[in-house]
Design an enzyme around this catalytic site. Structure first.
Site, mmCIF file in Angstrom:
data_model
loop_
_atom_site.group_PDB
_atom_site.id
_atom_site.type_symbol
_atom_site.label_atom_id
_atom_site.label_comp_id
_atom_site.label_asym_id
_atom_site.label_seq_id
_atom_site.Cartn_x
_atom_site.Cartn_y
_atom_site.Cartn_z
ATOM 1 N N ASN A 42 70.873 20.798 22.226
ATOM 2 C CA ASN A 42 71.473 19.409 22.332
ATOM 3 C C ASN A 42 70.243 18.153 22.461
ATOM 4 O O ASN A 42 69.095 18.798 22.947
ATOM 5 C CB ASN A 42 72.480 19.573 23.539
ATOM 6 N N GLU A 55 75.615 22.119 18.742
ATOM 7 C CA GLU A 55 76.436 22.860 17.668
ATOM 8 C C GLU A 55 76.504 21.713 16.538
ATOM 9 O O GLU A 55 76.310 22.007 15.342
ATOM 10 C CB GLU A 55 77.892 23.076 17.983
ATOM 11 N N CYS A 93 82.630 21.740 22.716
ATOM 12 C CA CYS A 93 83.289 20.697 22.930
ATOM 13 C C CYS A 93 84.320 20.189 21.639
ATOM 14 O O CYS A 93 84.096 20.990 20.541
ATOM 15 C CB CYS A 93 82.539 19.455 23.431
HETATM 16 N N1 THU Z 1 76.668 19.809 25.216
HETATM 17 C C1 THU Z 1 76.618 20.644 24.121
HETATM 18 O O1 THU Z 1 75.412 20.752 23.483
HETATM 19 N N2 THU Z 1 77.502 21.382 23.429
HETATM 20 C C2 THU Z 1 78.723 21.274 23.814
HETATM 21 O O2 THU Z 1 79.827 22.036 23.394
HETATM 22 C C3 THU Z 1 79.137 20.894 25.341
HETATM 23 C C4 THU Z 1 77.947 20.013 25.719
HETATM 24 C C5 THU Z 1 75.825 19.189 25.758
HETATM 25 C C6 THU Z 1 75.869 17.511 25.553
HETATM 26 C C7 THU Z 1 75.003 17.245 26.954
HETATM 27 O O3 THU Z 1 73.670 17.211 26.413
HETATM 28 C C8 THU Z 1 74.919 18.379 27.851
HETATM 29 O O4 THU Z 1 75.646 19.607 27.161
HETATM 30 C C9 THU Z 1 76.077 18.183 29.190
HETATM 31 O O5 THU Z 1 77.109 17.576 28.654
#
Ligand code: THU
Length: 140
Positions: A42, A55, A93
């Site tokens: 992320n 993702e 998500c």
């Molecule tokens: N996040 C992801 O990288 N993937 C997901 O499917 C859910 C959330 C990240 C986004 C943000 O940087 C952190 O998790 C908290 O929401």
């Protein structure tokens, strides 16, 4: 597809997470039919809403590498810094499910998605996570 290797790749990818705002580090690994693995972590932003999930970054990297299908499996792992992989399984998500679906549908695959938690790894098909998905086929 080596499940443990893909999970290890996702775990390693999480070490590159840029998540100074949430402190929640996520790693994703995509396995393709040609044997390649593409990872993402992320990427947060001072303008919080611009954050890119692990993702989505992985899908972007794969597409930029020329991938247009062949997506066989996905592993996702996350957690607070120092606790990646602890706690409940991390499921992608909604936006990420849609992003994964684009690559999957281009190659007519329904990839396994391994959602890693401390005491269990959920194994789901992308079609279970995103039933009746809208994708490139709808625009043909
Ligand atoms: N996040 C992801 O990288 N993937 C997901 O499917 C859910 C959330 C990240 C986004 C943000 O940087 C952190 O998790 C908290 O929401």
């Amino acid at each position: 597809m080596d499940k443990d290797a893909l999970i290890a790749a996702a775990r390693h990818a999480a070490t590159a997470a840029y998540a100074p705002y949430s402190n929640y580090h996520v790693g994703a690994a995509l396995a393709f039919a040609d044997g390649s693995i593409v990872t993402g972590s992320n990427v947060e932003n001072a303008s919080y809403g611009l954050t890119l999930c692990a993702e989505t970054v992985a899908v972007g990297k794969a597409m930029a590498d020329g991938k247009r299908g062949g997506l066989q499996a996905v592993a996702v792992i996350g957690g607070k810094a120092g606790y990646v992989g602890a706690g409940d399984p991390v499921t992608p998500c909604g936006r990420c499910r849609q992003m994964l679906n684009e690559v999957a549908q281009l190659g007519n695959t329904d990839p396994l998605v391994w959602c890693v938690g401390e005491s269990e790894v959920l194994e789901l098909r992308l079609s279970e996570l995103l039933p009746r998905a809208f994708g490139p086929g709808a625009l043909e």
